[in-house]
Design a protein around this motif. Structure first.
Motif, PDB file in Angstrom:
ATOM      1  N   THR A   1       0.591  -0.868  -0.562  1.00 31.60           N
ATOM      2  CA  THR A   1      -0.030   0.338  -0.003  1.00 31.60           C
ATOM      3  C   THR A   1       0.526   1.809   0.134  1.00 31.60           C
ATOM      4  O   THR A   1       0.731   2.432  -0.890  1.00 31.60           O
ATOM      5  CB  THR A   1      -0.986   0.177   1.207  1.00 31.60           C
ATOM      6  N   ALA A   2       1.798   1.408   0.632  1.00 30.77           N
ATOM      7  CA  ALA A   2       3.089   1.907   0.506  1.00 30.77           C
ATOM      8  C   ALA A   2       3.526   2.504  -1.053  1.00 30.77           C
ATOM      9  O   ALA A   2       3.407   3.930  -1.740  1.00 30.77           O
ATOM     10  CB  ALA A   2       3.738   2.480   0.940  1.00 30.77           C
ATOM     11  N   ARG A   3       3.728   1.431  -1.758  1.00 28.37           N
ATOM     12  CA  ARG A   3       3.629   1.642  -2.877  1.00 28.37           C
ATOM     13  C   ARG A   3       2.922   2.145  -3.912  1.00 28.37           C
ATOM     14  O   ARG A   3       3.280   2.822  -4.534  1.00 28.37           O
ATOM     15  CB  ARG A   3       4.369   0.316  -3.565  1.00 28.37           C
ATOM     16  N   ALA A   4       1.402   1.709  -3.399  1.00 29.71           N
ATOM     17  CA  ALA A   4       0.470   2.328  -4.995  1.00 29.71           C
ATOM     18  C   ALA A   4      -0.029   3.894  -3.904  1.00 29.71           C
ATOM     19  O   ALA A   4      -0.028   4.243  -4.729  1.00 29.71           O
ATOM     20  CB  ALA A   4      -0.977   1.578  -3.840  1.00 29.71           C
ATOM     21  N   LEU A   5       0.830   4.457  -2.923  1.00 29.16           N
ATOM     22  CA  LEU A   5       0.662   5.609  -2.204  1.00 29.16           C
ATOM     23  C   LEU A   5       1.974   6.198  -2.808  1.00 29.16           C
ATOM     24  O   LEU A   5       1.353   7.871  -3.820  1.00 29.16           O
ATOM     25  CB  LEU A   5       0.707   5.613  -1.215  1.00 29.16           C
TER      26      LEU A   5
ATOM     27  N   ALA B   1      -4.290  10.669  -4.111  1.00 24.73           N
ATOM     28  CA  ALA B   1      -3.645  10.387  -2.992  1.00 24.73           C
ATOM     29  C   ALA B   1      -3.847  10.268  -1.733  1.00 24.73           C
ATOM     30  O   ALA B   1      -3.007   9.386  -0.579  1.00 24.73           O
ATOM     31  CB  ALA B   1      -2.522  11.742  -3.284  1.00 24.73           C
ATOM     32  N   LYS B   2      -4.771  11.228  -1.603  1.00 20.21           N
ATOM     33  CA  LYS B   2      -5.460  11.395   0.144  1.00 20.21           C
ATOM     34  C   LYS B   2      -5.939  10.077   0.218  1.00 20.21           C
ATOM     35  O   LYS B   2      -5.815   9.002   1.332  1.00 20.21           O
ATOM     36  CB  LYS B   2      -6.158  12.254   0.383  1.00 20.21           C
ATOM     37  N   ALA B   3      -6.708   9.657  -0.848  1.00 20.94           N
ATOM     38  CA  ALA B   3      -7.724   8.440  -0.823  1.00 20.94           C
ATOM     39  C   ALA B   3      -5.782   6.910  -0.410  1.00 20.94           C
ATOM     40  O   ALA B   3      -6.692   6.065   0.165  1.00 20.94           O
ATOM     41  CB  ALA B   3      -8.297   7.639  -1.573  1.00 20.94           C
ATOM     42  N   ALA B   4      -4.941   6.899  -0.992  1.00 19.32           N
ATOM     43  CA  ALA B   4      -3.987   6.352  -0.963  1.00 19.32           C
ATOM     44  C   ALA B   4      -3.347   5.840   0.256  1.00 19.32           C
ATOM     45  O   ALA B   4      -3.440   4.992   0.605  1.00 19.32           O
ATOM     46  CB  ALA B   4      -2.653   6.188  -2.163  1.00 19.32           C
TER      47      ALA B   4
ATOM     48  N   ALA C   1       4.324  12.901   8.432  1.00 17.49           N
ATOM     49  CA  ALA C   1       4.964  14.149   7.283  1.00 17.49           C
ATOM     50  C   ALA C   1       4.193  14.151   6.170  1.00 17.49           C
ATOM     51  O   ALA C   1       4.218  15.034   5.466  1.00 17.49           O
ATOM     52  CB  ALA C   1       6.122  13.828   7.011  1.00 17.49           C
ATOM     53  N   ILE C   2       4.211  12.847   5.543  1.00 15.44           N
ATOM     54  CA  ILE C   2       3.296  12.915   4.039  1.00 15.44           C
ATOM     55  C   ILE C   2       1.642  13.368   4.069  1.00 15.44           C
ATOM     56  O   ILE C   2       1.047  14.120   3.297  1.00 15.44           O
ATOM     57  CB  ILE C   2       3.193  11.786   3.360  1.00 15.44           C
ATOM     58  N   GLU C   3       1.460  12.898   5.070  1.00 17.27           N
ATOM     59  CA  GLU C   3      -0.193  13.708   5.762  1.00 17.27           C
ATOM     60  C   GLU C   3      -0.522  15.025   5.627  1.00 17.27           C
ATOM     61  O   GLU C   3      -0.846  15.508   5.194  1.00 17.27           O
ATOM     62  CB  GLU C   3      -0.651  12.526   7.021  1.00 17.27           C
TER      63      GLU C   3
ATOM     64  N   VAL D   1       8.873   3.898   1.380  1.00 13.39           N
ATOM     65  CA  VAL D   1       8.248   2.844   0.155  1.00 13.39           C
ATOM     66  C   VAL D   1      10.150   1.795   1.168  1.00 13.39           C
ATOM     67  O   VAL D   1       9.779   0.694   1.347  1.00 13.39           O
ATOM     68  CB  VAL D   1       9.098   1.911  -0.987  1.00 13.39           C
ATOM     69  N   ILE D   2      10.921   2.745   0.907  1.00 11.88           N
ATOM     70  CA  ILE D   2      12.852   1.855   1.650  1.00 11.88           C
ATOM     71  C   ILE D   2      12.635   1.337   2.689  1.00 11.88           C
ATOM     72  O   ILE D   2      13.196  -0.223   2.673  1.00 11.88           O
ATOM     73  CB  ILE D   2      13.791   3.023   1.588  1.00 11.88           C
TER      74      ILE D   2
END
Length: 437
Positions: free
Chosen positions: A67-71, A90-93, A194-196, A245-246
């Motif tokens: 799911t992080a890759r999809a984000l 992007a928010k939904a992901a 931070a992404i949020e 992702v890493i």
């Protein structure tokens, strides 16, 4: 503010997440909470239970990675074409990515390899002025935090104390190095929150309805750019998504079967009773000190949206629900994957039923009650009252919903200690994070 021992408007139906990681729905708390094996094996081994624990952990972290890759893909699309539709996607992901990750937090406590790593992914609350522009009239930074207004995105170098730091190249490695800058746990530069913030922006609504409202034009180019530094903002968001992702690739590998010298191998080579203790300690510590204490009690007693977990997105009700579900997953030895498949195997629930069926039934009832109490919080959000409204000082009914969830988690922790005794584990002492209940 402090790092937690460690902040969708609706619960994502687990069976539907793989479709584009979007969509809304409601879970049946009792069905989820009793997803344990119906066939009790009285000769179930402790070793088999611990191995299934490792299987559940791996599947959970693998889903968090997927799911992080999809984000990351959704964020790349947003950066290439900064439309409101792509921002919403992007928010939904991001919301979908929280579903498996929050279920993984039960593996933190008792497993140092997870807890030592977690701060780069899920640290909160954060002083968002370190990252980007803020509305100072609504900004409450940690007292004395020298980095609280550094604004990395707006500046090619920042000064914190006596140090001048080059921030011209916003790469994953730089963000990792800046995390907890100057020793302040409020200086969070990485991870989900931070992404949020970079997707939603500040939530300026206090305890009133509404989440953050960052415009997609914050990522536009040329004259369409709003609030300045759009190219730098895009670089920061991209780097943060890459680092997420890493980091998840690292943890997925730690739990993968067939690997030499990873944590799974270490865990399974230990005496099974040590593994059981880690399982039970993790369940109790997340339920009591972390979820009931740090994430609910602190925010409720202070009526503080600053202590809300998913504060920018108003997704807190879901984060709490899936934390509790993760505890239940360890108890039941099962996990429903984001593609809808379910893994199940020998469990603590099986062990309890084999040892004392009557007591096992009473223990299971506490897990059912907890999921129902957390579901009530989700239901309230679906009806227009997110967590930040429930904790408002003048909302007695909302406060009661949170109080009932805290009470259910406290009782569940007592049941986990009873479960430990059935498994032959004494003096469990789940972490209270210095809270009293």
């Amino acid at each position: 503010m402090e790092h937690s021992m460690t902040r969708m408007k609706k619960v994502l139906p687990i069976l539907a997440i793989s479709a584009v990681l979007a969509g809304c729905g409601q879970n049946d708390a009792q069905d989820i909470s009793t997803s344990q094996s119906s066939q009790i094996n009285p000769s179930i081994s402790h070793e088999a239970i611990v191995e299934q624990y490792a299987n559940v952990a791996h599947a959970t972290f693998e889903d968090a990675l997927l799911t992080a890759r999809a984000l990351h893909t959704s964020i790349s699309t947003l950066i290439k074409s900064p439309t409101e539709a792509n921002l919403d996607a992007a928010k939904a992901a991001w919301i979908a990515a929280r579903v498996p990750y929050q279920q993984s937090e039960v593996f933190r406590f008792g497993n140092a390899v997870v807890d030592d790593w977690e701060g780069q992914l899920n640290a909160w609350p954060l002083d968002e002025g370190l990252i980007d522009y803020v509305d100072n009239s609504a900004y409450q930074a940690e007292l004395g935090n020298a980095g609280a207004a550094a604004n990395i995105i707006a500046n090619l170098e920042i000064q914190v104390g006596n140090d001048m730091i080059d921030t011209s190249h916003l790469a994953p490695s730089l963000l990792a190095n800046l995390n907890e800058l100057g020793g302040s746990e409020a200086n969070v530069t990485t991870g989900y929150h931070a992404i949020e913030f970079l997707l939603w922006g500040q939530d300026l609504n206090g305890t009133e309805p509404g989440a953050g409202n960052r415009p997609a034009s914050d990522y536009a180019t040329g004259d369409d750019c709003t609030n300045g530094h759009c190219e730098r903002r895009a670089q920061y968001l991209t780097a943060a998504a890459e680092l997420l992702v890493i980091d998840l690739e690292t943890m997925e590998a730690q739990w993968r079967s067939g690997q030499d010298d990873n944590y799974r191998q270490t865990l399974l080579s230990e005496p099974a009773e040590q593994g059981l203790r880690k399982m039970l300690f993790g369940m109790g510590s997340l339920a009591l000190g972390e979820l009931a204490g740090e994430r609910m009690k602190v925010a409720l007693e202070a009526n503080s949206t600053e202590d809300e977990h998913d504060c920018f997105s108003d997704n807190t009700h879901n984060s709490h629900f899936y934390n509790a579900l993760g505890i239940n997953n360890v108890y039941s030895g099962s996990y429903t994957r984001v593609d809808g498949t379910q893994i199940s195997g020998p469990s603590l629930a099986d062990l309890a039923a084999a040892e004392n069926p009557e007591q096992a039934s009473a223990i299971s009832s506490k897990f059912v009650r907890t999921q129902a109490a957390l579901q009530a919080m989700v239901n309230a959000a679906e009806q227009g009252q997110a967590f930040d409204q429930l904790i408002a000082a003048n909302n007695k009914e909302g406060n009661a919903i949170v109080e009932q969830a805290i009470s259910a988690l406290v009782e569940e922790t007592a049941a986990i200690e009873q479960l430990a005794a059935l498994a032959g584990i004494n003096n469990l002492s789940p972490d209270t994070a210095d809270h009293t209940f």
